[in-house]
Scaffold this motif. Sequence first.
Motif, PDB file in Angstrom:
ATOM      1  N   THR A 138      46.495   5.809 -11.144  1.00  0.00           N
ATOM      2  CA  THR A 138      46.269   5.492  -9.599  1.00  0.00           C
ATOM      3  C   THR A 138      48.239   5.580  -9.515  1.00  0.00           C
ATOM      4  O   THR A 138      48.636   5.546  -8.375  1.00  0.00           O
ATOM      5  CB  THR A 138      46.029   3.718 -10.035  1.00  0.00           C
ATOM      6  OG1 THR A 138      47.317   3.336 -10.752  1.00  0.00           O
ATOM      7  CG2 THR A 138      45.255   3.577 -10.128  1.00  0.00           C
ATOM      8  N   SER A 139      48.905   5.517 -10.110  1.00  0.00           N
ATOM      9  CA  SER A 139      50.232   5.924  -9.866  1.00  0.00           C
ATOM     10  C   SER A 139      51.142   6.952 -11.124  1.00  0.00           C
ATOM     11  O   SER A 139      51.900   7.530 -10.037  1.00  0.00           O
ATOM     12  CB  SER A 139      51.455   4.886 -10.768  1.00  0.00           C
ATOM     13  OG  SER A 139      50.968   4.912 -11.807  1.00  0.00           O
ATOM     14  N   VAL A 174      46.804   9.757  -2.312  1.00  0.00           N
ATOM     15  CA  VAL A 174      46.371   8.138  -3.423  1.00  0.00           C
ATOM     16  C   VAL A 174      45.975   7.001  -2.924  1.00  0.00           C
ATOM     17  O   VAL A 174      44.631   6.993  -3.899  1.00  0.00           O
ATOM     18  CB  VAL A 174      48.044   7.776  -2.535  1.00  0.00           C
ATOM     19  CG1 VAL A 174      48.333   6.556  -3.412  1.00  0.00           C
ATOM     20  CG2 VAL A 174      49.198   8.305  -2.865  1.00  0.00           C
ATOM     21  N   ASN A 221      52.599   9.915  -7.478  1.00  0.00           N
ATOM     22  CA  ASN A 221      53.173   9.061  -7.203  1.00  0.00           C
ATOM     23  C   ASN A 221      54.895  10.365  -6.939  1.00  0.00           C
ATOM     24  O   ASN A 221      55.370  10.255  -5.429  1.00  0.00           O
ATOM     25  CB  ASN A 221      53.734   8.313  -7.077  1.00  0.00           C
ATOM     26  CG  ASN A 221      52.841   6.850  -6.808  1.00  0.00           C
ATOM     27  OD1 ASN A 221      51.707   7.691  -6.457  1.00  0.00           O
ATOM     28  ND2 ASN A 221      52.813   5.812  -7.096  1.00  0.00           N
TER      29      ASN A 221
END
Length: 233
Positions: A34-35, A59, A38
């Motif tokens: 999920t991250s 994302v 980034n």
Amino acid sequence: MNLGRTKGGPAAPPRQGAALAALAAAQFTVMLATSIVNVALPQIRSGVGLSDGGTTWVVNAYGLAFGALLLAGGRAGDLLGRRRVLLAGLAVFAGASLAAGLAGSPGLLIAARAVQGVGAAAVAPAALALAMNLFPSGPGRGRALGVWGAVSGAGGAGGVLLGGVLTQAWGWPWVFHAVALGTVLVLLAVATLVPRAADRGSGRFDLLGTVTVTLALTCLVWGLTTARGAGWT
């Protein structure tokens, strides 16, 4: 000296602890994905030729598929067997991660991220249910839930750090290749350490209900993921 007990109560058997570690690693991998992109988004954008909106969907595609299909993934585990669904979800997740790292166009990358989310929606509920089956109600289950919460938080936080390190060292594709490699290792650990069990439930798959709930969750997650772009936050 009794090695089977600790000051805080009975210790989990070694096999039980190893199975919990494998299942927690599956949850860590889902949260990591999920991250981990980034920090790498600027490099991904220039490497694949993404627009501003396309960069956002690197994302959002993962979060949308993951959130919308989570209940469907849990129900599939109930009916087909949680261990079987977990292994299948990990295989899909690993394949999609590899495809994302090899993607040469925006469409392929975003599609691979969406398939990653589909795999995550199968992995997360099945892994948690199997972990709870390992421990009966009581202090042991409470400790297992504590481990689960810590691993989930560590996955989200660790993704930011790991994404930056991998991008600087080997380039943005390794953000996805590392996840693919880690997922394969987790799959092997689950296949080896998590015991087989007769965990298939009775009943049938409510297709109409599943489609209705999935569409409702899709609308909800869509609204949440696009709110920033609309200037609501």
